[in-house]
Design a protein around this motif. Sequence first.
Motif, PDB file in Angstrom:
ATOM      1  N   GLY A   1     -18.922  16.089 -13.002  1.00 26.26           N
ATOM      2  CA  GLY A   1     -18.418  15.284 -11.897  1.00 26.26           C
ATOM      3  C   GLY A   1     -18.166  13.839 -12.248  1.00 26.26           C
ATOM      4  N   ARG A   2     -18.267  13.484 -13.537  1.00 24.55           N
ATOM      5  CA  ARG A   2     -18.056  12.114 -13.986  1.00 24.55           C
ATOM      6  C   ARG A   2     -16.609  11.891 -14.370  1.00 24.55           C
ATOM      7  N   LEU A   3     -16.177  10.619 -14.358  1.00 20.39           N
ATOM      8  CA  LEU A   3     -14.856  10.273 -14.844  1.00 20.39           C
ATOM      9  C   LEU A   3     -14.804  10.424 -16.360  1.00 20.39           C
ATOM     10  N   ILE A   4     -13.577  10.410 -16.916  1.00 22.02           N
ATOM     11  CA  ILE A   4     -13.418  10.535 -18.363  1.00 22.02           C
ATOM     12  C   ILE A   4     -14.240   9.446 -19.049  1.00 22.02           C
ATOM     13  N   PRO A   5     -15.210   9.816 -19.909  1.00 22.14           N
ATOM     14  CA  PRO A   5     -16.082   8.801 -20.519  1.00 22.14           C
ATOM     15  C   PRO A   5     -15.347   7.944 -21.539  1.00 22.14           C
ATOM     16  N   GLY A   6     -15.827   6.715 -21.708  1.00 22.86           N
ATOM     17  CA  GLY A   6     -15.288   5.835 -22.744  1.00 22.86           C
ATOM     18  C   GLY A   6     -13.999   5.143 -22.371  1.00 22.86           C
ATOM     19  N   MET A   7     -13.575   5.239 -21.117  1.00 22.38           N
ATOM     20  CA  MET A   7     -12.324   4.599 -20.697  1.00 22.38           C
ATOM     21  C   MET A   7     -12.605   3.639 -19.552  1.00 22.38           C
ATOM     22  N   GLU A   8     -12.051   2.428 -19.648  1.00 20.15           N
ATOM     23  CA  GLU A   8     -12.212   1.453 -18.593  1.00 20.15           C
ATOM     24  C   GLU A   8     -11.279   1.798 -17.427  1.00 20.15           C
ATOM     25  N   SER A   9     -11.552   1.179 -16.276  1.00 20.30           N
ATOM     26  CA  SER A   9     -10.818   1.515 -15.056  1.00 20.30           C
ATOM     27  C   SER A   9      -9.310   1.367 -15.220  1.00 20.30           C
TER      28      SER A   9
ATOM     29  N   THR B   1       0.835  -1.199   0.000  1.00 19.43           N
ATOM     30  CA  THR B   1       0.000   0.000   0.000  1.00 19.43           C
ATOM     31  C   THR B   1       0.871   1.251   0.000  1.00 19.43           C
ATOM     32  N   GLU B   2       0.379   2.273  -0.692  1.00 17.19           N
ATOM     33  CA  GLU B   2       1.042   3.573  -0.704  1.00 17.19           C
ATOM     34  C   GLU B   2       0.006   4.642  -0.385  1.00 17.19           C
ATOM     35  N   ILE B   3       0.367   5.564   0.480  1.00 13.59           N
ATOM     36  CA  ILE B   3      -0.545   6.640   0.865  1.00 13.59           C
ATOM     37  C   ILE B   3       0.184   7.981   0.767  1.00 13.59           C
ATOM     38  N   PRO B   4      -0.590   9.065   0.604  1.00 14.84           N
ATOM     39  CA  PRO B   4      -2.044   9.123   0.488  1.00 14.84           C
ATOM     40  C   PRO B   4      -2.518   8.543  -0.842  1.00 14.84           C
ATOM     41  N   ALA B   5      -3.739   8.032  -0.824  1.00 16.23           N
ATOM     42  CA  ALA B   5      -4.326   7.474  -2.034  1.00 16.23           C
ATOM     43  C   ALA B   5      -5.810   7.809  -2.068  1.00 16.23           C
ATOM     44  N   ILE B   6      -6.333   7.966  -3.274  1.00 15.65           N
ATOM     45  CA  ILE B   6      -7.754   8.278  -3.454  1.00 15.65           C
ATOM     46  C   ILE B   6      -8.340   7.340  -4.502  1.00 15.65           C
ATOM     47  N   LEU B   7      -9.435   6.705  -4.171  1.00 20.75           N
ATOM     48  CA  LEU B   7     -10.153   5.854  -5.103  1.00 20.75           C
ATOM     49  C   LEU B   7     -11.442   6.576  -5.506  1.00 20.75           C
ATOM     50  N   VAL B   8     -11.575   6.860  -6.796  1.00 17.99           N
ATOM     51  CA  VAL B   8     -12.753   7.553  -7.311  1.00 17.99           C
ATOM     52  C   VAL B   8     -13.592   6.549  -8.100  1.00 17.99           C
TER      53      VAL B   8
ATOM     54  N   ALA C   1     -21.264   4.894 -14.316  1.00 15.37           N
ATOM     55  CA  ALA C   1     -20.580   3.962 -15.219  1.00 15.37           C
ATOM     56  C   ALA C   1     -20.038   2.738 -14.494  1.00 15.37           C
ATOM     57  N   GLY C   2     -19.834   2.867 -13.178  1.00 20.06           N
ATOM     58  CA  GLY C   2     -19.272   1.751 -12.424  1.00 20.06           C
ATOM     59  C   GLY C   2     -17.767   1.621 -12.547  1.00 20.06           C
ATOM     60  N   GLU C   3     -17.127   2.523 -13.290  1.00 20.18           N
ATOM     61  CA  GLU C   3     -15.677   2.501 -13.436  1.00 20.18           C
ATOM     62  C   GLU C   3     -15.036   3.296 -12.303  1.00 20.18           C
ATOM     63  N   ASP C   4     -13.777   2.958 -12.009  1.00 17.84           N
ATOM     64  CA  ASP C   4     -13.088   3.716 -10.968  1.00 17.84           C
ATOM     65  C   ASP C   4     -11.621   3.911 -11.328  1.00 17.84           C
ATOM     66  N   VAL C   5     -10.981   4.808 -10.600  1.00 18.57           N
ATOM     67  CA  VAL C   5      -9.579   5.107 -10.836  1.00 18.57           C
ATOM     68  C   VAL C   5      -8.894   5.302  -9.490  1.00 18.57           C
ATOM     69  N   LEU C   6      -7.669   4.788  -9.404  1.00 20.54           N
ATOM     70  CA  LEU C   6      -6.896   4.871  -8.168  1.00 20.54           C
ATOM     71  C   LEU C   6      -5.770   5.877  -8.344  1.00 20.54           C
ATOM     72  N   LEU C   7      -5.747   6.882  -7.476  1.00 16.57           N
ATOM     73  CA  LEU C   7      -4.700   7.897  -7.498  1.00 16.57           C
ATOM     74  C   LEU C   7      -3.802   7.692  -6.286  1.00 16.57           C
ATOM     75  N   ILE C   8      -2.498   7.588  -6.537  1.00 16.20           N
ATOM     76  CA  ILE C   8      -1.543   7.343  -5.452  1.00 16.20           C
ATOM     77  C   ILE C   8      -0.500   8.447  -5.440  1.00 16.20           C
ATOM     78  N   GLY C   9      -0.265   9.032  -4.284  1.00 14.09           N
ATOM     79  CA  GLY C   9       0.747  10.082  -4.164  1.00 14.09           C
ATOM     80  C   GLY C   9       0.183  11.448  -4.536  1.00 14.09           C
ATOM     81  N   LEU C  10       0.848  12.485  -4.065  1.00  7.97           N
ATOM     82  CA  LEU C  10       0.358  13.842  -4.276  1.00  7.97           C
ATOM     83  C   LEU C  10       0.354  14.239  -5.745  1.00  7.97           C
ATOM     84  N   GLU C  11       1.338  13.724  -6.545  1.00 10.78           N
ATOM     85  CA  GLU C  11       1.384  14.088  -7.962  1.00 10.78           C
ATOM     86  C   GLU C  11       0.116  13.647  -8.687  1.00 10.78           C
ATOM     87  N   GLU C  12      -0.343  12.447  -8.403  1.00 10.36           N
ATOM     88  CA  GLU C  12      -1.560  11.957  -9.048  1.00 10.36           C
ATOM     89  C   GLU C  12      -2.805  12.585  -8.446  1.00 10.36           C
TER      90      GLU C  12
END
Length: 368
Positions: free
Chosen positions: A121-129, A86-93, A98-109
Amino acid sequence: MKKSAVALLSVLLLTLYSTPTSQAATINYYYSEHCENCKAFAPYWEKFVAEKSGEHQFEKKQTDASVENKNELLNRNMQYRGIAHTEIPAILVTDNQAGEDVLLIGLEEINLLPEILGENGRLIPGMESRELTSAIITRSGKMPTSLFYPFTLAALADASNPCALFVFIVATSYATVFCGRAKAVVYAVTFCATMFLVYLGAGLVGNRLINIIFGASPWITLMLSLGMLLLAVFHLRTALFPHQTRYSELPYRLKELIVKNASKCVSFGGAIASGVLCALVEMPCTGGPYIFALNIISKMPTASAVLCLLYYNLIFITPLLLCLIILLVAPQYVERLDVWRVAYRRWMHLLMGLLLLAAAFLGIINYA
């Protein structure tokens, strides 16, 4: 009785319309009380939550106080990054529609969070997780683990190509025998530097062109991976049938021309000219792995892409640097370098073919 039923129905309706599914995204923030980066990010997180609380559902999950939270983040890391820690801080959106999600790890992401949540407020459309996560990592200037390995394998395959080694050995051997070791060293250093700089420059231009021409098209990775498979077949063919060298080595007539003109290459200017010429002539041989690698870093910020190219090209010239070390430490063995090159040529093609196969296989897996 009727009043109780109406009250119960009202409560149920209120519950349904207040659930997180009516909000655009669910955003889980993983942190630790002992994490300095988490402490530094805390004010920005609180401000973001206050501004967007009506649009998204937010939840803070402390990993050092809950085994469940830690394992949840670990599973996401394994799913999208292939890393077993595990790496923190991390954010899971998670996009609730759409049911898709994205994991952001570290301050840069994490700093890219406002970008990936559009006006609705939606994630980028047309892209899988998995694809979206890879794009975010690349956009933040880091290379995904799943792409680092095929990138490195492509560089190793490029380094195994006997084309540049042939030109280097011929000219260096001639310079050592007829001009002395000092002049041979000048030639060797100049030739290596020229090859490095020409390939670096070609990489910077190629990186920009790929970005302009293909944009965010995911299929280009698949096409280049299939091209790598074809190149692998050519080199494996040469390993099995040494006289079948088309598309895997410099043409025989060009080799003869290089040998005849070796005496013109040993000067400083000749070393630069031969380095440029060798780089340009060798591009068809090594262009496949290089373009494959350039596609991997095409979405990175310029500074990060340059660092990746420096890493790639340092691997690429490593065999030449090893020959240079032999020239400095044991010049008496320089004349034997070409004998060794010929003796182990089939093994070099076999190694290059296997490295190309591995890189292509990982590229196809990443696309899939």
